[in-house]
Design a protein around this motif. Structure first.
Motif, mmCIF file in Angstrom:
data_model
loop_
_atom_site.group_PDB
_atom_site.id
_atom_site.type_symbol
_atom_site.label_atom_id
_atom_site.label_comp_id
_atom_site.label_asym_id
_atom_site.label_seq_id
_atom_site.Cartn_x
_atom_site.Cartn_y
_atom_site.Cartn_z
ATOM 1 N N LEU A 36 0.806 -1.222 0.000
ATOM 2 C CA LEU A 36 0.000 0.000 0.000
ATOM 3 C C LEU A 36 0.842 1.276 0.000
ATOM 4 N N ARG A 37 2.129 1.155 0.166
ATOM 5 C CA ARG A 37 2.972 2.347 0.316
ATOM 6 C C ARG A 37 2.913 3.308 -0.871
ATOM 7 N N PRO A 38 2.764 2.829 -2.105
ATOM 8 C CA PRO A 38 2.649 3.798 -3.205
ATOM 9 C C PRO A 38 1.439 4.727 -3.075
ATOM 10 N N LEU A 39 0.445 4.343 -2.273
ATOM 11 C CA LEU A 39 -0.760 5.157 -2.119
ATOM 12 C C LEU A 39 -0.586 6.300 -1.130
ATOM 13 N N ALA A 40 0.429 6.227 -0.274
ATOM 14 C CA ALA A 40 0.611 7.275 0.732
ATOM 15 C C ALA A 40 2.016 7.202 1.299
ATOM 16 N N ARG A 41 2.865 8.125 0.835
ATOM 17 C CA ARG A 41 4.219 8.232 1.372
ATOM 18 C C ARG A 41 4.439 9.651 1.871
ATOM 19 N N PHE A 42 5.327 9.779 2.866
ATOM 20 C CA PHE A 42 5.621 11.083 3.460
ATOM 21 C C PHE A 42 7.132 11.277 3.394
ATOM 22 N N VAL A 43 7.552 12.220 2.547
ATOM 23 C CA VAL A 43 8.962 12.390 2.207
ATOM 24 C C VAL A 43 9.406 13.783 2.648
ATOM 25 N N ALA A 44 10.501 13.852 3.393
ATOM 26 C CA ALA A 44 10.985 15.133 3.896
ATOM 27 C C ALA A 44 11.285 16.112 2.764
ATOM 28 N N ALA A 45 11.772 15.608 1.635
ATOM 29 C CA ALA A 45 12.125 16.487 0.515
ATOM 30 C C ALA A 45 10.927 17.215 -0.067
ATOM 31 N N ASP A 46 9.716 16.745 0.211
ATOM 32 C CA ASP A 46 8.514 17.419 -0.273
ATOM 33 C C ASP A 46 8.152 18.629 0.579
ATOM 34 N N PHE A 59 -10.146 36.837 -1.279
ATOM 35 C CA PHE A 59 -10.141 35.463 -1.755
ATOM 36 C C PHE A 59 -10.184 34.560 -0.527
ATOM 37 N N VAL A 60 -11.078 33.568 -0.521
ATOM 38 C CA VAL A 60 -11.263 32.723 0.655
ATOM 39 C C VAL A 60 -11.109 31.261 0.257
ATOM 40 N N ALA A 61 -10.263 30.550 0.994
ATOM 41 C CA ALA A 61 -10.114 29.103 0.827
ATOM 42 C C ALA A 61 -10.457 28.435 2.154
ATOM 43 N N SER A 62 -11.284 27.410 2.102
ATOM 44 C CA SER A 62 -11.653 26.701 3.327
ATOM 45 C C SER A 62 -11.512 25.205 3.122
ATOM 46 N N LEU A 63 -11.202 24.522 4.209
ATOM 47 C CA LEU A 63 -11.055 23.069 4.193
ATOM 48 C C LEU A 63 -11.816 22.521 5.389
ATOM 49 N N ARG A 64 -12.800 21.681 5.105
ATOM 50 C CA ARG A 64 -13.599 21.059 6.150
ATOM 51 C C ARG A 64 -13.482 19.550 6.004
ATOM 52 N N GLY A 65 -13.273 18.864 7.132
ATOM 53 C CA GLY A 65 -13.070 17.425 7.037
ATOM 54 C C GLY A 65 -13.610 16.666 8.222
ATOM 55 N N THR A 66 -13.804 15.371 8.001
ATOM 56 C CA THR A 66 -14.288 14.455 9.030
ATOM 57 C C THR A 66 -13.349 13.269 9.117
ATOM 58 N N LEU A 67 -13.062 12.853 10.325
ATOM 59 C CA LEU A 67 -12.150 11.745 10.560
ATOM 60 C C LEU A 67 -12.649 10.475 9.885
ATOM 61 N N ARG A 68 -11.724 9.767 9.223
ATOM 62 C CA ARG A 68 -12.033 8.509 8.568
ATOM 63 C C ARG A 68 -10.969 7.476 8.901
ATOM 64 N N ALA A 69 -11.354 6.230 8.998
ATOM 65 C CA ALA A 69 -10.387 5.166 9.232
ATOM 66 C C ALA A 69 -9.516 4.971 7.993
ATOM 67 N N ALA A 70 -8.237 4.715 8.215
ATOM 68 C CA ALA A 70 -7.309 4.496 7.102
ATOM 69 C C ALA A 70 -7.385 3.045 6.637
ATOM 70 N N THR A 71 -8.569 2.647 6.178
ATOM 71 C CA THR A 71 -8.781 1.312 5.625
ATOM 72 C C THR A 71 -8.266 1.266 4.190
ATOM 73 N N VAL A 72 -8.214 0.077 3.613
ATOM 74 C CA VAL A 72 -7.785 -0.038 2.210
ATOM 75 C C VAL A 72 -8.706 0.754 1.288
ATOM 76 N N PRO A 73 -10.045 0.642 1.406
ATOM 77 C CA PRO A 73 -10.906 1.478 0.570
ATOM 78 C C PRO A 73 -10.671 2.970 0.804
ATOM 79 N N GLY A 74 -10.426 3.353 2.063
ATOM 80 C CA GLY A 74 -10.155 4.755 2.359
ATOM 81 C C GLY A 74 -8.865 5.230 1.724
ATOM 82 N N LEU A 75 -7.836 4.386 1.754
ATOM 83 C CA LEU A 75 -6.567 4.745 1.123
ATOM 84 C C LEU A 75 -6.707 4.880 -0.392
ATOM 85 N N LEU A 76 -7.461 4.001 -0.992
ATOM 86 C CA LEU A 76 -7.681 4.079 -2.440
ATOM 87 C C LEU A 76 -8.425 5.358 -2.806
#
Length: 235
Positions: free
Chosen positions: A44-54, A180-197
């Motif tokens: 599953l790593r190709p679906l979510a990686r965290f790289v310091a260089a980014d 100019f206004v940008a907003s981000l609203r979110g709800t917690l979700r489990a990091a399941t395989v369907p969620g990652l996809l």
């Protein structure tokens, strides 16, 4: 194994002038501890990686990069927790218009917030913020982001630390221009395989959609502000 915290989000941009435009897109964001970055199963790593260089700085340690950035501004967290809200790198691609870091002292109190802004030209810039009791801070804009907005004016950022809900708002008031206004609203979700996809798909898609909006605004006659790259990649 650490999987971090995943939020299913709604991203909304509202441009009030000189060309009025608004859009709302679905996306996903991760909230992670920079000292305990998610390590997904290998498949599953190709679906979510965290790289310091980014992100901020030049070393392979995100923690060290943030500590170095804060040290140059007289701040020592003494090992306190840093939480990062960001998009993950997906299939080798990264799209992070805004990454937010909530920086804490060892006793858990918040020392500051860092808002790391990226543009589509590969540049990035960090704003050091000290939010008030309402989690709001103001800072002068000094980095080129949108080709349709000048490098002037003031940001008002509302950046409460996420819990089961995510609610960030950034308002830019350019000098002599419409907000100019940008907003981000979110709800917690489990990091399941369907969620990652779903997160991977929408992370890739939202970048394409935002670039499409830029083309749309250009075709509608919105003037382009010339870019001066001298301040880019400042941390």
């Amino acid at each position: 194994m650490s999987t971090g915290t995943l939020y299913r989000c709604t991203l909304r941009h509202v441009r009030t002038g000189p060309v009025r435009n608004a859009f709302t897109y679905r996306t996903y964001q991760w909230l992670v501890d920079v000292d305990d970055l998610p390590t997904l199963p290998r498949v599953l790593r190709p679906l979510a990686r965290f790289v310091a260089a980014d992100h901020i700085g030049g070393s392979p340690s995100l923690r060290r990069n943030l500590d170095d950035f804060l040290a140059t501004r007289g701040i020592d967290l003494a090992g306190g927790q840093i939480l990062m809200l960001t998009h993950a790198r997906v299939l080798g691609h990264v799209f992070n218009p805004l990454t937010v870091y909530w920086c804490h002292r060892p006793d858990g109190t918040q020392a500051c917030v860092v808002a790391e802004v990226h543009n589509t030209y590969g540049g990035r810039h960090c704003y050091l913020l000290f939010p008030d009791a309402r989690d709001s801070a103001r800072v002068d804009k000094d980095f080129y982001v949108s080709p349709f907005l000048p490098v002037s004016g003031t940001y008002r950022m509302s950046l409460p630390r996420p819990d089961h809900q995510l609610a960030l708002t950034i308002t830019l008031r350019p000098e002599g221009g419409a907000p100019f206004v940008a907003s981000l609203r979110g709800t917690l979700r489990a990091a399941t395989v369907p969620g990652l996809l779903a997160a991977a798909f929408h992370t890739l898609l939202v970048g394409l959609k935002i670039r499409r909006q830029g083309i749309f605004l250009y075709l509608r006659g919105l003037p382009v502000v010339p870019r001066t790259p001298s301040r880019e990649r400042v941390s």
